[in-house]
Design an enzyme around this catalytic site. Structure first.
Site, PDB file in Angstrom:
ATOM      1  N   HIS A 255       0.059  -9.669 -43.828  1.00 34.01           N
ATOM      2  CA  HIS A 255      -1.450  -9.605 -42.982  1.00 34.01           C
ATOM      3  C   HIS A 255      -1.612  -9.858 -41.254  1.00 34.01           C
ATOM      4  O   HIS A 255      -0.934 -11.381 -41.464  1.00 34.01           O
ATOM      5  CB  HIS A 255      -2.660 -10.356 -43.757  1.00 34.01           C
ATOM      6  CG  HIS A 255      -2.701 -11.252 -44.186  1.00 34.01           C
ATOM      7  ND1 HIS A 255      -2.045 -11.844 -45.509  1.00 34.01           N
ATOM      8  CD2 HIS A 255      -3.219 -12.738 -44.018  1.00 34.01           C
ATOM      9  CE1 HIS A 255      -2.396 -13.149 -45.295  1.00 34.01           C
ATOM     10  NE2 HIS A 255      -2.620 -13.059 -44.675  1.00 34.01           N
TER      11      HIS A 255
ATOM     12  N   HIS B 220      -3.158 -11.993 -38.685  1.00 32.00           N
ATOM     13  CA  HIS B 220      -5.226 -12.062 -37.924  1.00 32.00           C
ATOM     14  C   HIS B 220      -4.819 -12.105 -36.621  1.00 32.00           C
ATOM     15  O   HIS B 220      -3.655 -12.320 -35.602  1.00 32.00           O
ATOM     16  CB  HIS B 220      -4.973 -13.762 -38.351  1.00 32.00           C
ATOM     17  CG  HIS B 220      -4.962 -14.568 -39.560  1.00 32.00           C
ATOM     18  ND1 HIS B 220      -6.063 -14.303 -40.393  1.00 32.00           N
ATOM     19  CD2 HIS B 220      -3.782 -14.428 -39.960  1.00 32.00           C
ATOM     20  CE1 HIS B 220      -5.904 -14.919 -41.519  1.00 32.00           C
ATOM     21  NE2 HIS B 220      -4.271 -14.769 -41.503  1.00 32.00           N
TER      22      HIS B 220
END
Ligand code: AMP
Length: 139
Positions: A103, A105
Site C-alpha cells: 500500500h 499512503h
C-alpha cells in the site's frame, strides 16, 4: 521473505468481508481512507494483486499502481487545499510496515502543521466518508 498472507486486513477489504471507506476503484487498484489518519485526507492506494509489499510486487502491477497514486495525490491536494502531499510506503516491520499487503499512503500536508503519529487514533467513519466525497469530487 515471508510469504503473502491471504488473510491480511487489506485482502479482507478487497474481498468485501470487512468495511472500508472507498474512494476509487478500477480493474487493478483500490483506494480507501486510512482509519487512523495522520492528517485530514490520509488515504491508501493498494493493488488488487496480492504482494506483501513493494519488494515482492510484480513490476507490471507497480506500473499500473503509480499513476493511480499520482491521480489521488493530485485530487487529495486539491480537495484539502494542501501545500504538499506526503507519499509513504513501508517494507517489513523494521521499516514500519504493519499491514502486509502493498500500500501507498497519500497524505495532504499543510505548511506548519505537524503529522499525527503513524497508526494513532481511529477517525469517525462519517468524517472519513465526507472526506472521501471531497476527494472524489476533485478526481
Ligand atoms: P503500514 O503498514 O505501517 O504502512 O500502515 C498500515 C496503515 O493501514 C495504517 O496507517 C493504519 O492506520 C491503516 N489501517 C489499518 N487497518 C485499516 C483498515 N481496516 N482500514 C483502513 N486503514 C487501515
Amino acid at each position: 521473505m515471508t510469504a503473502y498472507d491471504r488473510d491480511n486486513i487489506f485482502a479482507k477489504i478487497l474481498a468485501g468481508t470487512i468495511p472500508s471507506v472507498k474512494l476509487y476503484e478500477d480493474e487493478d487498484t483500490l483506494a480507501f481512507m486510512d482509519v487512523m489518519p495522520q492528517a485530514p485526507g490520509h488515504l491508501l492506494v493498494i493493488p488488487k494483486a496480492g504482494s506483501r509489499n513493494l519488494l515482492d510486487a510484480d513490476p507490471a502491477v507497480l506500473a499500473k499502481l503509480l499513476p493511480v497514486v499520482q491521480k489521488l495525490a493530485n485530487a487529495a491536494k486539491e480537495a484539502f487545499e494542501a501545500d504538499g502531499v506526503y507519499i509513504a510506503q513501508f517494507n517489513e516491520p523494521a521499516a514500519g510496515q504493519t499491514v502486509f499487503h502493498l500500500h501507498f499512503h497519500v497524505i495532504p500536508r499543510h505548511d506548519g502543521l505537524p503529522l499525527k503519529p503513524h497508526a494513532g487514533g481511529m477517525a469517525d467513519v462519517e468524517l472519513l466518508k465526507a472526506q472521501a466525497e471531497k476527494i472524489r469530487a476533485a478526481l
